[in-house]
Design a protein around this motif. Structure first.
Motif, short mmCIF file in Angstrom:
data_model
loop_
_atom_site.label_atom_id
_atom_site.label_comp_id
_atom_site.label_asym_id
_atom_site.label_seq_id
_atom_site.Cartn_x
_atom_site.Cartn_y
_atom_site.Cartn_z
N THR A 201 0.83 -1.20 0.00
CA THR A 201 0.00 0.00 0.00
C THR A 201 0.87 1.25 0.00
N GLN B 237 -7.56 0.31 -0.57
CA GLN B 237 -7.71 -1.00 0.06
C GLN B 237 -9.08 -1.14 0.71
N ASP C 211 -5.87 -1.84 -5.18
CA ASP C 211 -5.41 -2.43 -3.92
C ASP C 211 -6.49 -3.36 -3.39
N GLU C 212 -6.19 -4.63 -3.37
CA GLU C 212 -7.08 -5.66 -2.84
C GLU C 212 -8.51 -5.51 -3.33
MG LIG Z 1 -2.08 -2.73 2.20
#
Ligand SMILES: [Mg+2]
Ligand SMILES: Nc1ncnc2c1ncn2[C@@H]1O[C@H](COP(=O)(O)OP(=O)(O)OP(=O)(O)O)[C@@H](O)[C@H]1O
Lengths: 541, 380, 261
Positions: free
Chosen positions: C60, C103, C187-188
């Motif tokens: 991140t 995220q 992110d994710e």
């Molecule tokens: Mg992360």
């Protein structure tokens, strides 16, 4: 300019001396009786004679004359009446007598008489066993230097053991010797003035360096002039240092008050994220609690009045803590996570509190008297008096900070508080009663404000709007110090307090305050997180 | 499925336009007519003292709109809007001072307080204020410039939330102290007062009062429409996005600084306008207008009415001030309790204000009857 | 004016040399803790790159430095060969053509789905055009198309705050698509999605690659395997392996990092 007047005095004195020497040494009783005369000339002459006799027995009569408590009858009787106006004492024998007050006359004095009386009284008082009377007498002589007194001062100096009195006497003597014909004496005097003198004597030294139209110096001896020059510099330097010390101390005491006001705020705002606009009113409640406690002491425990603070401090803490907890339970807990609304609601609370106090105690300021052991002050340097009340506040706030720090860092309660403020859910999950902790934390913050209120009551007026004047400042302290940071709060309070007091003499109190606010607004631009910034992801929220 | 708007949303439904027109007709036409036309003792006569009072309320409504724009929509709570209001008022006050001419107590060209302070010349910052146009534009420019500078510094450092509120409070406090000083040159704590005329017309004439009132109503209408235009535009939605998720907006390609600065400055200018209209109607401006307490009170008007809705802000300003006018005469001791209680109760029980309460009542009514009522004006 | 300063639209990004992102020698420390440590990363235009690594590896943070949220202590980051990202502000980086999905899903909760997409859509994002401008039919069609793609066409008028977690994920992906960036940092993306939705996301991202450059951070190895062409493994702020998924999985360092925990 000054010279002719000065010469005139010297000449008069010289003649006076001659005149007295021509006669027999005057009789003490006769001289004393002269004080009761109707003629002011006779009174003045008696004073001169007594001045020469320098007999301590004359002191009470002289004091009585000055205080208009001397009475004479038509038969050379001289009496001193006490303050109550009922007990009469024979001035010669010191025995109590019964006389008919209506048959007595009060000798009338004018300023001229007073002028010659005061130094004489002071001289005689120099032999008093009480240091404070001697000091007062010495100061009197210092302020009204008269050549007559020189010998008595020298005599007194031989015996005087108290350093403060000695210093004052030396300055007094130096002021007299400054007028002497002997350059050697003058030189010595200038040096003494340079060492112990203050701003008052500076002018006199400066006068020595005056030149008249012909380019002649008021002081003829170049060596003395040179010494005067350096003495002036010394005086100025000490005066400057004194000023600085004074500003610093007053800044320190302002800082202590700010700190007490802001510390509670640092806890409620910093740890709990609650903007409590009613925080200033906690100060106000603390101050009024003190007022009420005094009232109770006056009614029921008059003998212990001096110790009311011992009760006022814990009471103020408890009262404010209780009010704080009430607010937390009643209003604030419903607003967690909505800081702007908390701000408005607590403002509403502050209005209600102010109005309640106003209706209960009146809109006028009430007076809270210091206990006697806090009145007066301690003179660290000549001219710099630190009032005991302010010294006590500084001590008090240091103690409070230490206790709070200990509470938060070293006790289980502190651990819980910090746990709850960092992660409420997690703390709750670990079995901490978060809402109880919220309540206690808020109570603690408010209670500390209450302590601040007690402190404020010792240095200023207590009125319903007391809190208003501190709330902006204390928010500034918290924001400046970095939210949630006790150490930062201390440093910020110190910095702001001292900065304020140093700016005041330069720019005036109001402009100084404006500068400080402006500075703060700019500072926060640079470092939005305060002096001690919280770092990391937590700070981004 | 309701219509899906992109870009600019329509400002009002036809019905809402009608309501607005009716309101303007009542406020700008009926009120003056009922004041001027009937005889003194007719029951139809609207008493003279009510006109400046209404005028005051109209100015407060403009302030409420300004605060709502910045707080209700952009989520920035200002505790310092009183400064912008007062600066606008001072600019107008300076014009009114200058137009007293030599009719002051001292018969001097200079305003009385300057003569009293033994000043010989007009300070430079008073230059030009003898011209109405200049003074009026300063009433807008000065608050705007101050807000722009202050906002630029604060928003650039990403000061948000309560921090911002607190420093705005410090700002108004500093200005109040500044204006309390005699040496600052704005009449110290007495402020500016004893005005005689505006644009050559005597302020005492009933016609002048009504005229000022009507001008204020028109200004309110203009302000309302401008605010409505803003909140219906895409900018309005972006500003609420700043309120709800500033970081996300930044990563969507917008510069929140510009957006905040725009509404913040615009809001300050509106306050300046309100202040400029207020002063000739109440006849005085002094530094107590800059007290932090005043600015906070302005926020509560909006909270009471319902922030995030323009109608709510206006209604709130009127409701609170009407209540205040009544209480400060009838029961002055209890007014602070009422005000304080309002702060507490509104935040606790009606966070969306009166409009929110009405809406939830209406929604419940609708759910009960299941018959759709006509689509009322609902602010975005 | 240095190369690329104040680039406000993606047409100015020079990708003639084939590379679209050059991260060189980037280090970031938080209070002495090195979240990124002399990290190098190169992306080719049109590539789909997966970045994996244990918790706290710095994935991140890497996205943070690329998008300007965190400034690198040392190192350079170039977008194309001419745009120095370290000198741009966050919104300028976005307008230069880099989009990001966080995220944790963040959408504008008070706005409708449509408004969320509209706010994100490519447009002049300055104050004046937001105040006076209108949304063109082309943009509107694009928004509706995106809504179709992410399966939210039927919920356009719903308030975003009321969507389910998975729907918010989709909405955020939709906002990214509406923004139409050259480089997507995701992110994710599949956390909290059902198996079916995971597959759809995989297809969507694979489909985007080619015309866009896509960087995906994920812990879900299954998902990575289904879309991955090239994988970069981060550990303690450094790249410890890079290459085909199978090769990387054989890499002893990688095995140690994953099994050693
Ligand atoms: Mg992360
Ligand atoms: N703002 C910050 N302040 C302090 N430390 C930070 C900050 N941002 C990241 N870190 C630290 O840097 C390290 C890398 O964090 P990062 O979020 O990049 O990890 P990650 O690879 O994304 O992990 P995950 O897979 O769990 O999301 C972590 O140890 C984290 O604590």
């Amino acid at each position: 300019m000054k010279l002719p007047g000065f010469m005139a005095i010297v000449i008069t004195m010289a003649f006076a001396g001659v005149e007295v020497r021509a006669e027999e040494a005057p009789d003490f009783n006769e001289a004393l009786q002269g004080l009761g005369s109707k003629s002011r000339t006779t009174i003045l002459k008696s004073i001169d004679q007594l001045s020469e006799l320098n007999d301590p027995r004359s002191l009470s009569a002289l004091e009585a004359l000055l205080g208009k408590r001397l009475r004479s009858d038509d038969h050379d009787g001289l009496f001193i009446v006490d303050e109550s106006g009922e007990i009469f004492v024979d001035a010669l024998t010191g025995e109590e007598v019964r006389v008919d007050p209506d048959s007595l006359k009060t000798p009338r004095i004018n300023n001229r008489v007073r002028r010659s009386l005061k130094p004489l009284i002071a001289r005689l008082r120099l032999r008093n066993p009480d240091v404070s009377i001697r000091l007062a007498a010495a100061e009197e002589l210092e302020n009204r230097p008269s050549a007559d007194a020189a010998d008595s001062i020298r005599l007194a100096l031989e015996e005087e053991s108290d350093q403060t009195v000695r210093n004052v006497l030396e300055v007094a003597l130096a002021r007299i010797e400054l007028k002497s014909d002997d350059p050697q004496l003058r030189l010595g005097a200038v040096e003494v003035l340079g060492e112990h003198g203050d701003r008052n004597q500076e002018a006199e030294l400066v006068a020595l360096l005056d030149q008249n139209e012909d380019g002649q110096f008021a002081e003829s001896d170049p060596a003395v002039r040179e010494a005067a020059q350096s003495a002036i510099q010394r005086i100025q330097r000490t005066a400057f240092l004194n000023d600085m010390a004074g500003h610093f101390f007053y800044g320190l005491s302002l800082a202590s008050v700010l700190l007490l006001a802001a510390l509670g705020l640092a806890i409620t705002f910093g740890l709990m994220g609650v903007i409590n606009m009613a925080h200033g009113e906690m100060l106000m409640l603390g101050a009024y609690t003190t007022y009420v406690v005094i009232g109770l002491f006056e009614q029921h425990l008059l003998a212990w009045l001096d110790w009311y603070l011992l009760i006022a401090v814990p009471t103020a803490f408890l009262v404010c803590a209780a009010v704080g907890m009430l607010l937390e339970r009643g209003v604030i807990r419903f607003l967690y996570g909505r800081p702007l609304e908390t701000l408005l609601a607590t403002w509403g609370i502050s209005l209600v509190l102010i109005q309640t106090v106003r209706l209960t105690f009146g809109a006028q300021n009430v007076e809270v008297a210091n206990p006697s052991w806090l009145s007066g002050g301690y003179e660290i340097l000549s001219g710099v008096v630190l009032p005991w009340s302010r010294i006590a506040i500084v001590m008090f706030s240091i103690t409070t900070v230490a206790v709070v720090w200990w509470l938060l860092q070293r006790t289980r309660l502190g651990l819980y508080v910090r746990a709850v403020t960092q992660n409420r859910e997690m703390a709750a999950g670990l079995g901490i009663a978060t809402s109880r902790i919220d309540m206690l934390t808020f109570g603690l913050g408010s209670g500390i404000a209450g302590l601040g209120g007690v402190a404020l009551s010792q240095v200023g007026n207590v009125g319903p709007e007391l809190g208003r004047s501190y709330i902006v400042d204390s928010f500034m302290v918290v924001v400046l110090g970095g939210v949630g940071n006790i150490m930062g709060t201390v440093v910020a309070a110190l910095g702001l307090g001292v900065l304020n007091k140093f700016l005041e003499p330069v720019s005036g109190a109001v402009l100084g305050k404006i500068f400080v606010l402006g500075f703060l607004i700019l500072f926060i631009q640079r470092r939005p997180q305060g002096i001690f910034a919280l770092k990391g992801r937590a700070a981004e929220a | 499925m309701p219509e899906l708007h992109t870009g600019r949303h329509p400002m009002h439904s036809a019905r809402a336009w009608w309501l607005l027109a009716c309101f303007v007709a009542i406020a700008a036409v009926m009120v003056p007519v009922f004041n001027l036309v009937p005889d003194e003792d007719s029951i139809w006569k609207l008493p003279d003292f009510l006109i400046p009072l209404f005028g005051k309320f109209i100015c407060y409504a403009i302030v409420a709109l300004a605060i709502d724009l910045i707080w209700g929509y952009a989520g920035i709570l200002s505790l310092g809007h009183g400064v912008f209001f007062a600066l606008g008022g001072y600019a107008m006050g300076m014009y009114l001072m200058r137009s007293i001419g030599t009719e002051g107590v001292y018969g001097n060209e200079l305003p009385d307080f300057m003569v009293f302070l033994d000043w010989k010349e007009l300070p430079w910052f008073w230059y030009g204020f003898e011209y109405f146009a200049f003074a009026f534009s300063m009433a807008l420019v000065v608050p705007g410039a101050l807000a722009f500078g202050f906002g630029w510094l604060a928003f650039r450092s990403r000061i948000t939330g309560v921090y911002f509120s607190i420093i705005t409070q410090a700002m108004t406090f500093a200005f109040m102290l500044l204006f309390f000083r005699n040496d600052t040159g704005f009449g110290g704590n007495n402020g500016l007062t004893d005005f005689k005329r505006i644009l050559g017309i005597s302020l005492q004439e009933p016609g002048t009062r009504v005229g000022l009132y009507v001008v204020s109503v028109i200004a309110l209408l203009g302000t309302y429409l401008a605010c409505r235009y803003i909140v219906c535009s895409k900018l309005g939605r972006l500003v609420t996005a700043v309120r709800d998720a500033e970081t996300k907006l930044r990563f969507t390609g917008y510069d929140p600084l510009q957006y905040k600065l725009f509404v913040w400055t615009f809001s300050a200018v509106l306050c300046g306008l309100a202040g400029a209209l207020y002063v000739p109607q109440v006849g005085i401006i002094n530094p107590s207008e800059m007290q932090p307490a005043n600015s906070i009170e302005m926020a509560i008007w909006v909270a009471v009415g319902g922030r995030g809705t323009l109608v709510g802000a206006v209604a709130g300003a009127w409701l609170v001030n009407a209540t205040k006018s009544w209480f400060t005469v009838a029961a002055p001791e209890t007014w602070l309790y009422v005000l304080g209680g309002t702060f507490i109760l509104v935040t606790l029980f009606a966070p969306r204000g009166l409009v929110g309460l009405l809406e939830s009542v209406r929604l419940r009514g609708r759910a009960d009857s299941t018959s759709p009522t006509g689509s009322e004006e609902v602010d975005p | 004016m240095s190369a690329g300063a104040r680039v406000l639209d993606s047409s100015r990004v020079d990708t003639h040399q084939g590379g679209i992102l050059y991260v060189e020698g980037v280090s970031v420390a938080f209070d002495g803790f090195k979240a990124l440590d002399d990290l190098n990363l190169y992306l080719d235009e049109g590539e789909l790159r997966c970045i994996i690594g244990p918790n706290g590896a710095g994935k991140t943070t890497l996205m943070d430095v690329i998008t300007g949220k965190t400034r690198p202590d040392t190192g350079t980051i170039f977008f194309g060969s001419n745009v120095d990202l370290t000198t741009l502000e966050e919104h300028e980086i976005v307008n230069a053509g880099i989009g990001r999905k966080f995220q944790t899903p963040t959408v504008f909760e008070q706005h409708s789905v449509l408004e969320n997409l509209e706010v994100a859509a490519k447009a002049n994002k300055r104050v004046w055009s937001s105040l006076f401008g209108t949304t063109s039919a082309v943009v509107r069609d694009k928004i509706l198309e995106v809504a179709e793609t992410v399966g939210l066409a039927q919920t356009l008028d719903r308030q975003a705050g009321n969507l389910s977690h998975g729907q918010k994920q989709w909405l955020e992906i939709g906002m990214l698509l509406a923004q139409d960036p050259m480089l997507l940092l995701v992110d994710e993306p599949v956390a909290g999605m059902s198996q079916h939705e995971v597959e759809r996301t995989g297809e969507l991202l694979s489909g985007l690659a080619g015309s866009h450059t896509v960087v995906v951070v994920e812990h879900d190895m299954e998902f990575i395997r289904s879309i991955a062409r090239k994988v970069t493994v981060l550990h303690q702020g450094r790249v410890i392996a890079e290459g085909e998924m199978d090769d990387v999985q054989q890499n002893p360092d990688v095995v140690e990092v994953y099994l050693g925990e």
